[in-house]
Design an enzyme around this catalytic site. Structure first.
Site, PDB file in Angstrom:
ATOM      1  N   GLY A 143       0.285  -3.169   0.104  1.00  0.00           N
ATOM      2  CA  GLY A 143       1.141  -1.946  -0.572  1.00  0.00           C
ATOM      3  C   GLY A 143       1.559  -2.332  -2.169  1.00  0.00           C
ATOM      4  N   ALA A 144       1.450  -1.242  -2.749  1.00  0.00           N
ATOM      5  CA  ALA A 144       1.926  -1.243  -4.141  1.00  0.00           C
ATOM      6  C   ALA A 144       3.308  -1.678  -4.275  1.00  0.00           C
ATOM      7  CB  ALA A 144       1.581  -0.269  -4.962  1.00  0.00           C
ATOM      8  N   ASP A 145       4.378  -1.147  -3.518  1.00  0.00           N
ATOM      9  CA  ASP A 145       5.606  -1.791  -3.482  1.00  0.00           C
ATOM     10  C   ASP A 145       5.660  -3.398  -3.175  1.00  0.00           C
ATOM     11  OD1 ASP A 145       4.802  -1.587  -0.825  1.00  0.00           O
ATOM     12  OD2 ASP A 145       6.781  -0.975  -0.169  1.00  0.00           O
TER      13      ASP A 145
END
Length: 250
Positions: A102-104
């Protein structure tokens, strides 16, 4: 000014930076049913008094990613950067399938590696409770994903006939003398026990002690029940990571 946007499963967190200083923070619901035009109206209202010259977006909600990106670009007349595993992250991503990350979590790992010495373990209390682990070589090697606090509370209510829906709160005692206290003990204290145990196991695999950083809304609630306190609680770590990543990709 730089706009950082973190699109999560529950909410969209927006941070507005003037150089290195966070000057405004906004939170919107992650509503997949809102149209592009409706998001444009929201953004126009939020940023009518600001001159935004750049934006970076992390998203784990595919249905919202490009809609929100288009709304930002249309309203602010800029071209946003979308964080992916292909971006320059300043750290090596050493996991089996980079497309899955995930980018987060990339933003958390990158931000923590800049702000704190490695090895570092970031614990993010969101819809899921996730661990992001950066080893002593500044390599993001993976982590842990577990159901989040709110998700556990919702699930207990949804899949049982008698357990009530309650909000996350401090757990008054381990042995609950009523249903609410029993649920809070299981979820809140249970989460703290999970964190203590998993941090210990992660450090054993790393072969050394790590800096433990917590972010997300429930960090302060959980901290009271840990055997080993968090080294840092940074509520804006994901936004800080996005700010850093914007500039190294500019």
């Amino acid at each position: 000014m730089l706009l950082t946007a973190d699109i999560g499963n529950t909410s969209i967190t927006l941070g507005l930076y003037e150089e290195n200083a966070l000057v405004e923070e906004f939170r919107l619901a992650s509503d997949k049913d809102l149209s592009l035009e409706e998001y444009e109206v929201l953004l126009k209202s939020l940023f009518k008094d600001f001159k935004v010259t750049g934006c970076i977006i992390s998203s784990v909600v595919e249905e919202l990613t490009h809609k929100f990106e288009a709304a930002v670009n249309n309203v602010l007349k800029i071209k946003s950067k979308l964080l992916t595993y292909k971006s320059n992250t300043g750290i090596k991503i050493k996991i089996d399938n980079k497309k899955e990350i995930g980018a987060d979590r990339i933003a958390n790992a990158a931000g923590a590696s800049v702000l704190y010495k490695s090895p570092v373990i970031v614990i993010d209390f969101g819809t899921a409770t996730s661990f992001d682990v950066v080893n002593g070589k500044s390599e993001f090697i993976g982590g842990v994903i577990a159901p989040g606090i709110n998700l556990q509370l919702k699930t207990l209510n949804k899949f049982t006939s008698k357990l009530p829906r309650i909000e996350a709160a401090k757990s008054p005692k381990a042995i609950g003398s009523n249903t609410t206290d029993a649920i809070l003990s299981g979820v809140i204290r249970g989460c703290a026990c999970m964190i203590d145990g998993l941090v210990e196991q992660c450090e054993k695999e790393l072969g050394q002690k790590s800096v433990v950083v917590a972010t997300g809304g429930y960090a302060s609630i959980i901290s009271d029940y840990l055997k080993r306190p968090f080294d840092y609680i940074n509520p804006t770590l994901t936004l800080e990571g996005l700010r850093y990543l914007y500039y190294i990709n500019n």
